[in-house]
Write a protein that holds these residues in place. Structure first.
Motif, PDB file in Angstrom:
ATOM      1  N   LEU A  98       0.835  -1.209   0.000  1.00 19.25           N
ATOM      2  CA  LEU A  98       0.000   0.000   0.000  1.00 19.25           C
ATOM      3  C   LEU A  98       0.869   1.258   0.000  1.00 19.25           C
ATOM      4  CD1 LEU A  98      -2.661  -1.010   2.696  1.00 19.25           C
ATOM      5  CD2 LEU A  98      -2.800  -1.267   0.216  1.00 19.25           C
ATOM      6  N   GLU A  99       0.405   2.268  -0.732  1.00 21.72           N
ATOM      7  CA  GLU A  99       1.172   3.523  -0.749  1.00 21.72           C
ATOM      8  C   GLU A  99       1.121   4.194   0.624  1.00 21.72           C
ATOM      9  OE1 GLU A  99       0.365   6.174  -4.073  1.00 21.72           O
ATOM     10  OE2 GLU A  99       0.246   4.407  -5.360  1.00 21.72           O
ATOM     11  N   THR A 100      -0.022   4.072   1.285  1.00 25.74           N
ATOM     12  CA  THR A 100      -0.112   4.627   2.647  1.00 25.74           C
ATOM     13  C   THR A 100      -0.810   3.631   3.563  1.00 25.74           C
ATOM     14  OG1 THR A 100      -2.228   5.658   2.123  1.00 25.74           O
ATOM     15  CG2 THR A 100      -0.288   7.056   1.928  1.00 25.74           C
ATOM     16  N   GLY A 101      -0.418   3.664   4.848  1.00 26.04           N
ATOM     17  CA  GLY A 101      -1.148   2.893   5.842  1.00 26.04           C
ATOM     18  C   GLY A 101      -0.551   1.553   6.208  1.00 26.04           C
ATOM     19  N   GLN A 102       0.647   1.251   5.728  1.00 24.43           N
ATOM     20  CA  GLN A 102       1.304   0.000   6.123  1.00 24.43           C
ATOM     21  C   GLN A 102       2.463   0.334   7.061  1.00 24.43           C
ATOM     22  OE1 GLN A 102       0.264  -3.008   5.751  1.00 24.43           O
ATOM     23  NE2 GLN A 102       0.507  -3.815   3.693  1.00 24.43           N
ATOM     24  N   ASP A 103       2.629  -0.438   8.127  1.00 25.60           N
ATOM     25  CA  ASP A 103       3.713  -0.155   9.074  1.00 25.60           C
ATOM     26  C   ASP A 103       5.054  -0.690   8.578  1.00 25.60           C
ATOM     27  OD1 ASP A 103       1.898   0.994  10.707  1.00 25.60           O
ATOM     28  OD2 ASP A 103       1.489  -0.845  11.855  1.00 25.60           O
ATOM     29  N   ILE A 104       5.010  -1.814   7.931  1.00 25.59           N
ATOM     30  CA  ILE A 104       6.269  -2.461   7.519  1.00 25.59           C
ATOM     31  C   ILE A 104       6.748  -1.877   6.189  1.00 25.59           C
ATOM     32  CG2 ILE A 104       7.329  -4.713   6.991  1.00 25.59           C
ATOM     33  CD1 ILE A 104       4.908  -5.908   8.629  1.00 25.59           C
TER      34      ILE A 104
ATOM     35  N   GLY B 151       4.646   1.761  -0.067  1.00 28.11           N
ATOM     36  CA  GLY B 151       5.198   2.432  -1.242  1.00 28.11           C
ATOM     37  C   GLY B 151       4.702   1.806  -2.528  1.00 28.11           C
ATOM     38  N   ARG B 152       5.465   2.009  -3.584  1.00 28.97           N
ATOM     39  CA  ARG B 152       5.069   1.490  -4.895  1.00 28.97           C
ATOM     40  C   ARG B 152       5.826   0.222  -5.220  1.00 28.97           C
ATOM     41  NH1 ARG B 152       2.697   5.541  -8.607  1.00 28.97           N
ATOM     42  NH2 ARG B 152       2.165   7.291  -7.273  1.00 28.97           N
TER      43      ARG B 152
END
Ligand SMILES: Cc1cc2nc3c(=O)[nH]c(=O)nc-3n(C[C@H](O)[C@H](O)[C@H](O)COP(=O)(O)OP(=O)(O)OC[C@H]3O[C@@H](n4cnc5c(N)ncnc54)[C@H](O)[C@@H]3O)c2cc1C
Length: 354
Positions: free
Chosen positions: A176-182, A187-188
């Motif tokens: 995910l571009e936003t909302g992932q901790d790891i 990102g892309r």
């Protein structure tokens, strides 16, 4: 002839806020038998102008239904209509399934599939995924699914269900571009991300077939990364939904080169009838066929889908853009007629050899 059939919309299901899944009942079930990975071409009038748009079938072969998933594009004519105006009981018009993205199911084989989907690019992959897991009991499937954020993930629940059902054989990775901790899953999906994934999560050496469907830059980066890490071109299958570069410069070059050249004597075969037509060297085969009221099949007009595919059996030509045909098809003389311009003074084209 472009054969459009009526399909009744029997269900509309919203998978996320900006995407609908349409369940369709064709007048002729036989004509709409499909191979996972194929798409339907719809036509619809907007302000008295006919638009044609392609949507991939997202149902698996064992679902016993025909479904497409349509994500709204800002300012987009058909996708907005499908998301806002379409109602259960309405009739749409579509050509029978087309396209050669996807893989043949081989129940006795134990294969390893690696798929990358971006946004609405999940639709053909979902169809292939469901069918493969059900019909190839010894095969494994890894899906890397790229989205902007959790709320834009189409078919999220359905993918979770598949993960739980085929725990040993299906691996799902959301990026995910936003909302992932790891970091790895944020990102892309680009060359760098692929390199890390191939090092830590995916054994690229064991992959038999890779499938990619998403935006053009993502697709190019992933296919390059797969090749760098040892996959051959033959092992990589892709489907593009839209091209960034529409080839305006190339078309201008064709126009310039055609100035003062004699017309081409073309023979165009369609639905068993051969038509003799004079065509200008700066006009595509598809446009010539349309101008002469032959009613050829077409949709995107940008070299992205393969709806207007035909075979050139004699003569020289150039194809400006090709995002749909495999190398072996091009070698065999198949062309996307929307991108095909004559170079020789005679040209023989057969739409019936699709
Ligand atoms: C083989 C294939 C399969 C596909 N499968 C799917 C699928 O399963 N699901 C899916 O959601 N999509 C799929 N697509 C993409 C789909 O066909 C459409 O391209 C997409 O839905 C946009 O169509 P539209 O009519 O809504 O947008 P369009 O009206 O074509 O507009 C597209 C963009 O262009 C802009 N635009 C339009 N007109 C102008 C103008 N005059 N000037 C400037 N900008 C303009 C719009 O604002 C919009 O941003 C597929 C495409 C292909 C080729």
């Amino acid at each position: 002839m472009s054969k459009f059939h009526p399909l009744t919309v029997t269900d509309i299901h919203r998978t996320i806020r900006d995407a609908v899944v349409l369940t369709l009942k064709p007048d002729d079930d036989f004509a709409f038998q499909f191979v996972p990975g194929q798409y339907l071409t719809f036509k619809q009038d907007f302000d008295r102008t006919e638009l044609r748009r392609n949507y991939s079938i997202c149902a698996g072969l064992d679902d016993g239904t025909l479904q497409v998933g349509i994500k709204r594009v800002d300012g987009g004519a058909f996708s907005t209509f499908a998301n806002s105006d379409l109602a259960v009981g309405d009739t749409l018009f579509a050509m029978p399934p087309m396209g050669s993205f996807g893989v043949k199911t081989e129940p006795n084989k134990a294969k390893s599939y690696l798929a990358f989907a971006g946004g609405s690019g999940i639709t053909p992959i979902l169809s292939i995924l469901k069918t493969t897991l059900a019909r190839e009991p010894n095969s494994t499937f890894t899906l890397i699914y790229a989205n902007r954020a959790v709320h834009t993930i189409m078919f999220r629940d359905e993918l979770e269900d598949l993960k739980n059902r085929y725990m040993q054989r299906f691996t799902l990775i959301h990026v995910l571009e936003t909302g992932q901790d790891i970091d790895l899953f944020s990102g892309r999906v680009d060359a760098e991300k692929c390199a890390v994934l191939f090092k830590s999560w995916i054994d690229i050496a064991s992959v038999d077939t890779a499938l990619i469907c998403g935006p053009e830059p993502m697709m190019l980066a992933i296919s390059a990364a797969l090749e760098t890490h040892g996959l051959s071109k033959d092992q990589i299958r892709f489907e593009l939904f839209g091209a960034g570069q529409q080839g305006r410069l190339a078309r201008q070059a064709v126009k310039d080169a055609a100035q003062g050249t004699p017309a081409t004597r073309a023979k165009i075969t369609l639905d068993g009838t051969t038509h003799q037509i004079e065509m200008a060297k700066d006009t595509s085969v598809l446009q010539t066929a349309i101008d002469n009221q032959l009613d050829p099949p077409f949709a995107c007009r940008a070299g992205v889908c393969s709806t207007c595919k035909a075979r050139v059996t004699e003569g020289e030509y150039q194809m400006l853009t090709n995002h749909a045909l495999e190398d072996y098809e091009v070698e065999a003389g198949y062309v996307l007629t929307c991108q095909c311009y004559p170079l020789s003074d005679t040209l023989i084209i057969d739409y019936d050899q699709h």
